[in-house]
Design a protein around this motif. Structure first.
Motif, mmCIF file in Angstrom:
data_model
loop_
_atom_site.group_PDB
_atom_site.id
_atom_site.type_symbol
_atom_site.label_atom_id
_atom_site.label_comp_id
_atom_site.label_asym_id
_atom_site.label_seq_id
_atom_site.Cartn_x
_atom_site.Cartn_y
_atom_site.Cartn_z
ATOM 1 N N LEU A 114 0.857 -1.168 -0.062
ATOM 2 C CA LEU A 114 0.148 -0.054 -0.053
ATOM 3 C C LEU A 114 0.888 1.361 -0.010
ATOM 4 O O LEU A 114 0.543 2.080 -0.837
ATOM 5 C CB LEU A 114 -0.846 0.075 1.206
ATOM 6 N N LEU A 115 1.959 1.310 0.750
ATOM 7 C CA LEU A 115 2.575 2.628 1.032
ATOM 8 C C LEU A 115 3.531 2.633 -0.529
ATOM 9 O O LEU A 115 3.842 3.719 -0.764
ATOM 10 C CB LEU A 115 3.765 2.482 2.005
ATOM 11 N N LEU A 116 4.225 1.473 -0.892
ATOM 12 C CA LEU A 116 4.735 1.790 -2.198
ATOM 13 C C LEU A 116 3.976 2.005 -3.568
ATOM 14 O O LEU A 116 4.284 2.887 -4.297
ATOM 15 C CB LEU A 116 5.420 0.396 -2.654
ATOM 16 N N ALA A 117 2.655 1.491 -3.564
ATOM 17 C CA ALA A 117 1.821 1.822 -4.605
ATOM 18 C C ALA A 117 1.353 3.207 -4.498
ATOM 19 O O ALA A 117 1.305 3.814 -5.484
ATOM 20 C CB ALA A 117 0.694 0.761 -4.470
ATOM 21 N N GLY A 118 0.909 3.650 -3.187
ATOM 22 C CA GLY A 118 0.589 4.979 -3.180
ATOM 23 C C GLY A 118 1.492 6.091 -3.438
ATOM 24 O O GLY A 118 1.321 7.034 -4.412
ATOM 25 N N THR A 119 2.877 5.987 -3.022
ATOM 26 C CA THR A 119 3.756 6.716 -3.358
ATOM 27 C C THR A 119 4.260 6.751 -4.557
ATOM 28 O O THR A 119 4.696 7.621 -5.432
ATOM 29 C CB THR A 119 4.880 6.515 -2.355
#
Length: 158
Positions: A61-66
């Motif tokens: 989630l963190l990687l995809a969002g950023t």
């Protein structure tokens, strides 16, 4: 942060939900077909599997969002998703296993094996696939493609 940023995070959220669904389905089908438990070590306890999945999914989630917000290329995002979910799963699995057994080295070796050759290897592969789909979605939105409309939302003048 503008509308593109919030749209990218929305896509990341839905992509994360898709990843969870794929992982749960794959674990279930593989477990039924092979007649195996996803976490076969009885010393691990009942929370190691969910904690490992949660760590991987949180990293995704963190990687995809950023990554989607910053416009990472599709294959870069997919490769980073594979690595981030693998590492996130190892970290979460190590912590969860060590919490139930108290031995950090054994916990790390278990988590490494689980995420590399066990059921956990499904998670990074699925994350890479979902990252490709999420990237394609965001690129299409930025290119002007709109979401599909229900029949009652369409103009009758076509």
């Amino acid at each position: 942060m503008g509308s593109n940023s919030s749209s990218a995070w929305a896509v990341a959220g839905f992509a994360t939900a898709l990843l969870v669904a794929i992982v749960v389905a794959a674990f279930g089908f593989l477990s039924l077909l092979a007649d195996l438990e996803p976490v076969g070590d009885p010393a691990a306890g009942i929370l190691v599997g969910p904690a490992t999945v949660a760590g991987s999914v949180g990293a995704f989630l963190l990687l995809a969002g950023t990554g989607l917000t910053r416009g990472l290329r599709t294959w870069s995002l997919a490769g980073l998703a594979l690595l981030a979910t693998w590492a996130g799963g190892i970290l979460a699995g190590t912590i969860a296993y060590a919490a139930s057994t108290g031995t950090v080295l054994a916990a790390f070796l278990f988590a490494l094996a689980f995420m590399t050759v066990g059921f956990g290897a499904i998670i990074p592969v699925a994350a890479a696939l979902v990252a490709v789909l999420a990237s394609a979605t965001v690129r299409a939105q930025r290119g002007g493609v709109e979401r599909p409309r229900w029949p009652w939302e369409r103009d009758d003048d076509l």
